[in-house]
Design an enzyme around this catalytic site. Sequence first.
Site, PDB file in Angstrom:
ATOM      1  N   PRO A 147     -17.532 -21.325   7.887  1.00  0.00           N
ATOM      2  CA  PRO A 147     -16.571 -22.210   8.534  1.00  0.00           C
ATOM      3  C   PRO A 147     -16.866 -22.313  10.023  1.00  0.00           C
ATOM      4  O   PRO A 147     -17.219 -21.326  10.673  1.00  0.00           O
ATOM      5  CB  PRO A 147     -15.228 -21.515   8.288  1.00  0.00           C
ATOM      6  N   GLN A 156     -11.341 -22.331   4.760  1.00  0.00           N
ATOM      7  CA  GLN A 156     -11.105 -21.162   5.608  1.00  0.00           C
ATOM      8  C   GLN A 156      -9.733 -21.263   6.269  1.00  0.00           C
ATOM      9  O   GLN A 156      -9.345 -22.314   6.768  1.00  0.00           O
ATOM     10  CB  GLN A 156     -12.192 -21.063   6.678  1.00  0.00           C
ATOM     11  N   TYR A 210      -6.864 -19.524   9.019  1.00  0.00           N
ATOM     12  CA  TYR A 210      -6.371 -18.596  10.035  1.00  0.00           C
ATOM     13  C   TYR A 210      -4.891 -18.385   9.777  1.00  0.00           C
ATOM     14  O   TYR A 210      -4.175 -19.320   9.382  1.00  0.00           O
ATOM     15  CB  TYR A 210      -6.536 -19.178  11.445  1.00  0.00           C
ATOM     16  N   THR A 239      -9.843 -15.574   7.578  1.00  0.00           N
ATOM     17  CA  THR A 239     -10.472 -14.953   8.741  1.00  0.00           C
ATOM     18  C   THR A 239      -9.490 -13.995   9.404  1.00  0.00           C
ATOM     19  O   THR A 239      -8.389 -14.387   9.787  1.00  0.00           O
ATOM     20  CB  THR A 239     -10.933 -16.022   9.746  1.00  0.00           C
ATOM     21  N   ILE A 254     -28.198 -14.886  11.152  1.00  0.00           N
ATOM     22  CA  ILE A 254     -29.159 -15.436  10.189  1.00  0.00           C
ATOM     23  C   ILE A 254     -29.827 -16.666  10.800  1.00  0.00           C
ATOM     24  O   ILE A 254     -29.170 -17.654  11.127  1.00  0.00           O
ATOM     25  CB  ILE A 254     -28.464 -15.841   8.879  1.00  0.00           C
ATOM     26  N   GLY A 310     -24.022 -20.317  10.066  1.00  0.00           N
ATOM     27  CA  GLY A 310     -23.183 -21.172  10.893  1.00  0.00           C
ATOM     28  C   GLY A 310     -24.034 -21.980  11.846  1.00  0.00           C
ATOM     29  O   GLY A 310     -24.250 -23.176  11.662  1.00  0.00           O
TER      30      GLY A 310
END
Length: 382
Positions: free
Chosen positions: A78, A128, A130, A156, A310, A330
């Site tokens: 996300p 995702q 919050y 998250t 990554i 990401g």
Amino acid sequence: MNPIVSIDDLKKLAQQRVPKMFFDYVDSGSWTESTYRANESDFQKIKLRQRIAVNIADRSLETKMIGYKVAMPVALAPAGLCGMQHADGEILAARACEKFGVPFTLSTMSICSIEEVASATTEPFWFQLYLMRDRGFIERLIERAKAAHCTALVLTLDLQILGQRHKDIRNNLSAPPKLTPQHIWQLMTRPRWCLKMLGTRHHGFGNIVGHARGVSDLSSLSAWTAEQFDPHLSWHDVEWIKEKWGGKLILKGILDVEDAKMAAQSGADALIVSNHGGRQLDGARSSIAALAGIVDTVGDQIEVHMDGGIRSGQDVLKALSIGAKAVYIGRPYLYGLGAMGEAGVTKALEIIHNELDITMAFCGERQITQLGRHNIDGSVYL
């Protein structure tokens, strides 16, 4: 234009095409950015074992993430403001994932809304979340994700307060962005980006504006976001979210073994070893450095994923060899998005896939599910 053969090539092209304030938003960490840098550099300390004279024909990267078949164990993480890297960014990224066969995770802080992404795609995506102070808004957001047939919820947990990111402060980046002479100049130097933005109606935070109480337009968004992230977040809230959602649940932001134990006991389907891309606690361990201890402690109780740093297929293989069942990217896909739109996201996935496949062959493996610590040179193992 030179051939694009690496994620770094996409990064350089994105820097040329995306306004500085939005490129810097992606390409930054908190404070000194030491954790942001360590996320990448710690991968370089891990060395692979090359094997020879073994059958490496008919290789396969296919596996499953939380029970869902994927073309490779890589999902798109996300990312807030994804739609500011390229017009309709979330839609384009979701379409690229759909065609490639990997999961796309839509952020709460996305530009395109849940409904807009769902209407532009045919395959389910992940959402995702919050945890905000306004629990009514959270309940409605969960119901909207259900209505859009999202197949997993990524909660998250490491953003109860916002980390300080110096580049964003220096760029005067806000939500919503407030145009200054500095910003206008940045936009003028990126005409391609501006033309794309003029052609879309997606400029706000689609999951929030018109849905959160008191946020009817962009002018009221800033005050709402400043007070909504909830510092009171606890494991009781995780239990509440799990009950409200009722489907596959992934917990993101686990970096400590004790927290991993709590995540395993929560009944979630997976956890993500993550330090928010180095954007929260500067000075924390890199995700790859924290991975082994968490895998060894709870890997037999809950599916362990990771993100952070990554940048190549080799990085993916190293994480999988240490014990992660899957990873999230990401910045690599955001660089691709900023560089070339949907084609750039596809290119990022192709680069990762190709590098992962070739590296797996050099390590003497045919099936991605057979990777393990035997593929790592133990003399330099983290």
